[in-house]
Design a protein around this motif. Structure first.
Motif, PDB file in Angstrom:
ATOM      1  N   GLY A  13       0.787  -1.233   0.000  1.00 39.49           N
ATOM      2  CA  GLY A  13       0.000   0.000   0.000  1.00 39.49           C
ATOM      3  C   GLY A  13       0.812   1.273   0.000  1.00 39.49           C
ATOM      4  O   GLY A  13       0.260   2.372   0.064  1.00 39.49           O
ATOM      5  N   PHE A  14       2.124   1.120  -0.097  1.00 38.57           N
ATOM      6  CA  PHE A  14       2.973   2.314  -0.140  1.00 38.57           C
ATOM      7  C   PHE A  14       3.908   2.213  -1.332  1.00 38.57           C
ATOM      8  O   PHE A  14       4.281   1.097  -1.733  1.00 38.57           O
ATOM      9  CB  PHE A  14       3.792   2.467   1.141  1.00 38.57           C
ATOM     10  N   PRO A  15       4.278   3.328  -1.915  1.00 36.24           N
ATOM     11  CA  PRO A  15       5.213   3.265  -3.051  1.00 36.24           C
ATOM     12  C   PRO A  15       6.590   2.807  -2.607  1.00 36.24           C
ATOM     13  O   PRO A  15       6.964   2.950  -1.440  1.00 36.24           O
ATOM     14  CB  PRO A  15       5.248   4.720  -3.563  1.00 36.24           C
ATOM     15  N   ARG A  16       7.301   2.217  -3.538  1.00 34.56           N
ATOM     16  CA  ARG A  16       8.635   1.727  -3.228  1.00 34.56           C
ATOM     17  C   ARG A  16       9.604   2.878  -2.978  1.00 34.56           C
ATOM     18  O   ARG A  16      10.576   2.720  -2.248  1.00 34.56           O
ATOM     19  CB  ARG A  16       9.175   0.900  -4.399  1.00 34.56           C
ATOM     20  N   GLN A  17       9.368   3.951  -3.663  1.00 35.19           N
ATOM     21  CA  GLN A  17      10.279   5.084  -3.496  1.00 35.19           C
ATOM     22  C   GLN A  17       9.514   6.386  -3.630  1.00 35.19           C
ATOM     23  O   GLN A  17       8.307   6.378  -3.831  1.00 35.19           O
ATOM     24  CB  GLN A  17      11.379   5.009  -4.566  1.00 35.19           C
ATOM     25  N   GLY A  18      10.193   7.441  -3.455  1.00 33.17           N
ATOM     26  CA  GLY A  18       9.562   8.732  -3.585  1.00 33.17           C
ATOM     27  C   GLY A  18       9.283   9.362  -2.245  1.00 33.17           C
ATOM     28  O   GLY A  18       9.612   8.787  -1.197  1.00 33.17           O
ATOM     29  N   PRO A  19       8.712  10.531  -2.241  1.00 30.23           N
ATOM     30  CA  PRO A  19       8.518  11.290  -1.001  1.00 30.23           C
ATOM     31  C   PRO A  19       7.584  10.600  -0.013  1.00 30.23           C
ATOM     32  O   PRO A  19       7.836  10.654   1.198  1.00 30.23           O
ATOM     33  CB  PRO A  19       7.955  12.618  -1.485  1.00 30.23           C
ATOM     34  N   VAL A  20       6.548   9.929  -0.505  1.00 36.55           N
ATOM     35  CA  VAL A  20       5.644   9.254   0.440  1.00 36.55           C
ATOM     36  C   VAL A  20       6.396   8.143   1.183  1.00 36.55           C
ATOM     37  O   VAL A  20       6.321   8.022   2.404  1.00 36.55           O
ATOM     38  CB  VAL A  20       4.436   8.662  -0.319  1.00 36.55           C
TER      39      VAL A  20
END
Lengths: 492, 689
Positions: free
Chosen positions: A437-444
């Motif tokens: 449910g979360f992106p692998r990378q990036g600001p989130v």
């Protein structure tokens, strides 16, 4: 202890015994005076012992040990038995007396000497002699040194020999007073036991009102005693004749030789046996029982023979004065008994029904749920014992058990009721919750890693709360998916 | 200063002191003190790092390899236990349970009983109230939640027919309701699981098919039948429900349900047999057991335990009883049932009723226990002591039985010395008092001390049992002390035991008085009298009489006489005080003892008043007493009083009056008038004599 001694000593016991009882009967007045003195001596002796006695460890027990080594030698045990007679005649009278502290202790010991020595003498003569003899204890010591007395004492019915003996006593004064006194009292107890002195209870006697009982008690005893005495006398005859055949010097040499050996008593008895056997060959026709006796002596071991003199008498004594005499007796018997019964309680046969348990059974029963019977049984147990607390702390223990009280911390995990079953890594390693449910990378992703790192250091949240926190963010970011897309941030 | 052998934890482990304390207190309080000293010794110098390091190094050198200690798990009471172990008993204080309210400090045994029971009953009343009105006690103040403070559910919640409802009834121990529910379920055709059936049978058999008396509930009517028994044992602190004995009825619900069962397993039989034995149907229990064997089932250990304890009741002859027990034991091992402590304890208990056989078999049983690896509990030893004392009593003379008794007790004590026990068998609590009885019977002080030191070991005092048992034990111990011990030691124990542990009965106090008499410490009598008053025994006439007799028997020094006189006046005030039906009756001896005590202390006025009391109480003074009076008046020179005395004597119609008159005439300086009176008395009494 008496057992270890040779039959020779047995004869002496008897003779002295008769002497003592005769004195009891004949010289009534003189006797009373004497017993008074003796009583005083006992008081003194008791008093010295008394301080140690409070700790319920009888001093006797310690005394017995040194005395024991000497025990088996004939002379000592004889003397000791002499002491026994004395106590026998006095024990009944002793309690009548109140304390007289200032009389010198050795006076009564003199009287003791007389009693051993001369049954035939008149009381006046006895006291006369007593003054001659310096100290009976010395005599004890002396006899130990010079077994010549074996002979003289056997002939103690004749007055002449008695005189000789006492002269000897005077001639060689020795020290070692306490030692002899102790041994004397020990076998006093043994002897008393053998006579089956009537049980006397302190209270009963007290009710008799002290003074009158003076006369009544001694009178009642001799009848019972004489029977035992006559019994002994029979046995005496053979034994005494036998001991006389030994040359006293030989005996002295034997005992001297024996004293150099470690096991003195046994060595001496063996030496004496050897001597007697030699003589027995020459006079075989007269003493047919010689060899038997020798065998018996050789087989005797200290403290081994359970019947008659040792085991029974020790516990049967119930003489009483102010309670002390009895407990001393207990002290000795306790020691003897403990020797005897160590084997007793758990060493006999068993039923031989069961074989030893294996552990599995125990585990099995422990797993099973407690039944109503078990609960009832536990309840019975708790009712039957005394459960009242003795102080505030114990009461707090009770409250803790009942769950009424805050628990005292016993480690640094106190108060972790909810989390006790949760291992620590559930708290620390929260990264796995970011897999879905979360992106692998990036600001989130970056933001969530910071959140997780922060939470992994937070001890105040439960694991469930931490997971909820993460899933709240998951939902939040999913709801804001539109906004994020606009900002070119992708969830996946 | 620090030797290698000293353990580093002492200096660097915070928990060490507590652990040491907890560890050592179990064994010996003397060790504790010693250990504390040691600890403090270390504390004072042990905190510097250098020293600590040195110790650590030393330790490494000595051991070489590192041994990681096993993790020690602490119970939640560990800290409190360690703290509690530092508190020793205060012999001057009342029992802790009464310290809330000094007004309610019990001074006598009856007060003790009253207060402790009322405390207990107050608690149960509160509990009952809370439980029965649970709707008013819903607020939960505690954080975290404390379950035991909240009301328990005692009423049935589930009304529908289901196994759940049955389970609820079983858990609440509602026997009849559970049986009803079971019947309804059967009629409805619902199958009840085996587990629930087991529990139901257990419940019915344990309570013998009756509803148990719930704690705190008013007791039902059928209590009355046991009323007599209650009265008989009213000295005890037992709950009434304990000695309610119901007998097993033929075909009760347990048997009915059992017979209806499609299949029966060992557990069902076990419940039935245990219930039958518990409630007295011994023969039935054995037939049930035979039935079970016929169905080719093996018994469990509980069945054997129950049967073993029932064995003496189904056989009459001693050897038959033992044969039965031996057979049961053999069957146990054949069926591969492992015995437990209770098995052997019931064997030993049964042996108490096996007469002369018991002695040898009891020892064999004990050895069997050892071989099987079961440690005997105090109850086992209690049974053995009983076996030996009883068998000896029958077979040989009392003297030798006492002998055997102490022998066996001696052995037992040497076996037990220094052990601390937990209660494993309800009979454990009987051991100490019966051991002390043997010591008392044999007047064995040494052994008595041994028994008592065992009581003082660890928590063993809890095994003295309820207050009744406890008072028996201490009573015997004190009696033994009074009989055998020197008075100084007796008094030391007296102060240690009384009244913090033991309230002596009148007999115990009389023993003490006799001990005082024996060792000529009668001067202590006034203090003992104070204790007697405090203990509430001042209304026991024979005790008071004995005290007065002892005080009046001999003459003592002036101070002692003075103290005695004060004490005598105190006794007098007890006689005078009106305390309802418990008040004392004046007897002649009491009157004359008090009077003579007062006379000896030269309290002539009070003595004279005592003399008046003779008259009002219709008692006649002895002649010697009047003579004493005369002597005192003579030395005081009060002739008037002397004349009055003779007149008083005349009014008692004493035969000694003329003699007294004569003596007065001869010894006193009298006026003419007095002379006339006296000579008249002298002459008038003569003829009537």
């Amino acid at each position: 202890m008496v057992l270890g001694s040779t039959p020779v000593s047995g004869t002496n016991v008897i003779l002295e015994l008769t002497a003592g009882t005769l004195c009891c009967n004949i010289g009534d007045k003189c006797q009373r005076g004497r017993t008074l003195q003796e009583e005083i001596m006992y008081r003194l002796l008791f008093r010295t012992v008394y301080t140690a006695r409070n700790s319920s460890v009888s001093v006797y027990e310690s005394c017995v040990l040194p005395a024991k080594c000497n025990k088996a030698t004939a002379p000592v045990s004889r003397v000791a038995n002499g002491g026994g007679i004395k106590a026998l005649s006095t024990s009944s009278v002793r309690f009548c007396e109140k304390k007289n502290d200032d009389t010198p202790s050795n006076q009564d010991q003199k009287t003791n000497a007389d009693k051993e020595a001369d049954p035939t003498e008149t009381p006046t003569l006895v006291t006369q002699k007593a003054e001659d003899a310096s100290n009976v204890i010395n005599m004890v010591e002396q006899r130990e040194e010079e077994p010549v007395l074996l002979k003289t004492d056997d002939g103690s019915t004749t007055q002449q020999q008695v005189d000789v003996k006492i002269e000897q006593v005077v001639a060689t004064p020795q020290q070692g007073k306490t030692d002899a006194a102790k041994s004397g009292k020990e076998s006093l107890l043994d002897l008393l036991g053998a006579m089956k002195v009537e049980v006397t209870n302190k209270r009963k006697l007290k009710n008799l009102k002290v003074k009158p009982s003076y006369e009544s008690t001694p009178k009642s005893k001799p009848a019972a005693m004489e029977s035992t005495i006559s019994m002994f006398q029979k046995a005496t005859v053979e034994a005494s004749s036998q001991s006389e055949t030994l040359d006293p010097e030989l005996v002295a040499a034997a005992s001297a030789a024996a004293s150099t050996l470690p096991d003195r008593s046994q060595a001496e008895s063996e030496l004496l046996r050897q001597l007697r056997q030699h003589e027995g060959v020459t006079e075989a026709q007269k003493k047919g029982d010689m060899n038997n006796l020798g065998v018996i002596i050789a087989d005797m071991k200290v403290g081994k023979n359970p019947n008659r003199q040792n085991a029974r008498p020790a516990n049967q004594i119930r003489f009483d004065e102010d309670g002390r005499g009895y407990t001393h007796d207990r002290g000795i018997t306790a020691e003897l008994d403990s020797v005897r019964r160590r084997k007793n309680l758990f060493s006999g046969k068993r039923l031989n029904v069961f074989s030893p348990t294996t552990d599995e059974d125990g585990v099995e029963s422990a797993v099973a749920r407690p039944t109503l019977w078990d609960m009832d049984y536990a309840n019975q147990l708790s009712l039957s014992t005394n459960q009242t607390p003795r102080n505030g702390l114990e009461e707090m223990i009770q409250w803790t058990k009942e769950g009424k009280m805050w628990q005292y911390p016993i480690n640094n995990e106190a108060g972790l009721e909810e989390e006790t079953s949760v291992p620590f890594h559930e708290h620390i390693l929260l990264g796995k919750h970011l897999e879905e449910g979360f992106p692998r990378q990036g600001p989130v992703r970056h933001f969530m890693e910071l959140v997780v790192a922060g939470m992994s250091r937070n001890p105040y949240l439960t694991v469930q709360q931490k997971q909820d926190h993460i899933s709240w963010f998951r939902d939040y970011f999913h709801q804001k998916e539109e906004v994020l897309k606009e900002a070119d941030v992708y969830l996946n | 200063m620090v030797s290698p052998s000293q353990k580093p934890p002492v200096c660097n482990n915070m928990a060490a002191p507590g652990r040491h304390v907890g560890h050592y207190i179990q064994r010996n309080s003397r060790f504790l003190i010693h250990n504390f000293e040691q600890l403090w010794g270390h504390r004072s110098f042990g905190w510097t790092p250098a020293l600590r390091q040195q110790v650590a190094e030393a330790n490494e050198e000595s051991t070489g390899t590192i041994v990681i200690p096993r993790k020690k798990t602490w119970s939640k009471e560990a800290v409190l236990e360690a703290l509690a172990s530092t508190v020793s008993r205060d012999p001057t204080a009342y029992s802790y349970q009464f310290q809330d309210d000094p007004y309610l400090s019990p001074r006598t045994s009856s007060e003790f009983k009253l207060y402790s029971l009322s405390q207990e009953s107050g608690r149960s009343a509160a509990k009952f109230f809370v439980n029965s009105n649970s709707k008013f006690f819903t607020k939960d103040f505690a954080e975290p939640h404390i379950p035991c403070l909240m009301p328990e559910t005692v009423s049935l919640l589930l009304e529908e027919q289901s196994e759940e409802a049955l389970k609820e009834r079983i858990n609440l121990r509602k026997v009849t309701a559970a049986v009803d529910m079971y019947d309804q379920l059967l009629q409805a055709g619902t199958a009840v699981s085996m587990e629930t059936t087991h529990e139901l049978l257990d419940l019915i058999c344990l309570y013998c098919d009756r509803d148990p008396v719930q704690e705190g509930e008013p007791q039902p009517e059928d209590m009355e039948e046991s009323g007599e028994e209650v009265k008989k044992r009213k000295g005890r602190f037992r709950r009434a429900s304990d000695f309610l004995r119901f007998t097993w009825r033929e075909n009760n619900n347990a048997e009915r349900i059992f017979n209806l069962l499609p299949e029966r397993d060992t557990r069902c039989y076990s419940a039935l047999i245990r219930g039958m034995v518990k409630h007295g149907a011994y023969a039935k229990a054995f037939s049930m057991y035979t039935d079970m064997l016929n169905n080719r089932m093996t018994a469990d250990v509980h069945i054997f335990n129950a049967l073993m304890s029932a064995a003496p009741d189904v056989r009459d002859k001693y050897n038959e009883r033992w044969d039965l027990i031996a057979e049961l034991l053999n069957q146990m091992s054949q069926q591969k049932v492992q015995p437990n402590l209770l098995t052997f304890n019931s064997v030993l208990k049964a042996l108490r009723r096996c007469g002369s056989l018991a002695k040898t078999q009891a020892l064999h049983t004990l050895n069997e226990m050892k071989a099987v690896g079961i440690a005997p509990s105090l109850a086992s030893f209690d049974h053995i002591l009983a076996v030996f004392s009883k068998a000896g009593g029958f077979v040989s003379s009392p003297a030798s039985s006492g002998q055997g008794n102490t022998d066996i007790l001696q052995e037992v004590m040497s076996e037990l010395a220094g052990t601390s026990f937990t209660c494993q068998d309800p009979n454990d609590v009987l051991f100490f008092s019966s051991a002390m009885r043997i010591c008392l019977d044999n007047k064995d002080l040494e052994l008595g001390y041994k028994v008592h030191s065992l009581v003082e070991q660890g928590e063993n005092w809890r095994l003295l049992g309820d207050p009744y048992q406890q008072s028996i034990y201490y009573g015997r111990f004190f009696n033994l002390l009074c009989m055998m011990e020197h008075i100084d030691v007796v008094l030391k124990w007296y102060r240690r035991l009384i009244p913090s542990l033991y309230y002596p009965n009148p007999q115990g106090l009389r023993d003490l008085l006799q001990a005082l008499d024996t060792d000529s410490r009668l001067d202590l009598l006034p203090t003992i009298w104070k204790d007697i008053r405090t203990l509430g025994h001042d209304n026991k006439s024979d005790l008071v009489e004995e005290l007065l007799t002892l005080m009046a028997r001999d003459r003592h020094g002036p101070e002692v006489q003075e103290a005695f006189a004060v004490c005598a006046l105190d006794v007098k005030s007890v006689f005078d005080g009106d305390r309802g039906r418990h008040s004392l009756e004046w007897s002649t001896s009491a009157l004359s003892h008090i009077t003579s005590l007062l006379l000896r202390a030269n309290k002539s006025q009070q003595a004279w008043e005592m003399l008046q009391l003779f008259k009002t109480k219709n008692r006649v003074p002895e002649e010697g007493l009047l003579e004493d009076f005369l002597s005192m008046y003579h030395s005081a020179g009060s002739s008037q009083r002397a004349v009055e005395l003779v007149q008083l004597s005349a009014s008692f119609c004493l035969s000694a009056t003329p003699r007294l008159a004569k003596r007065t005439l001869a010894e006193f300086n009298l006026t003419e008038e007095q002379r006339a009176v006296l000579s008249e008395l002298e002459s008038t009494e003569e003829p009537s004599d």
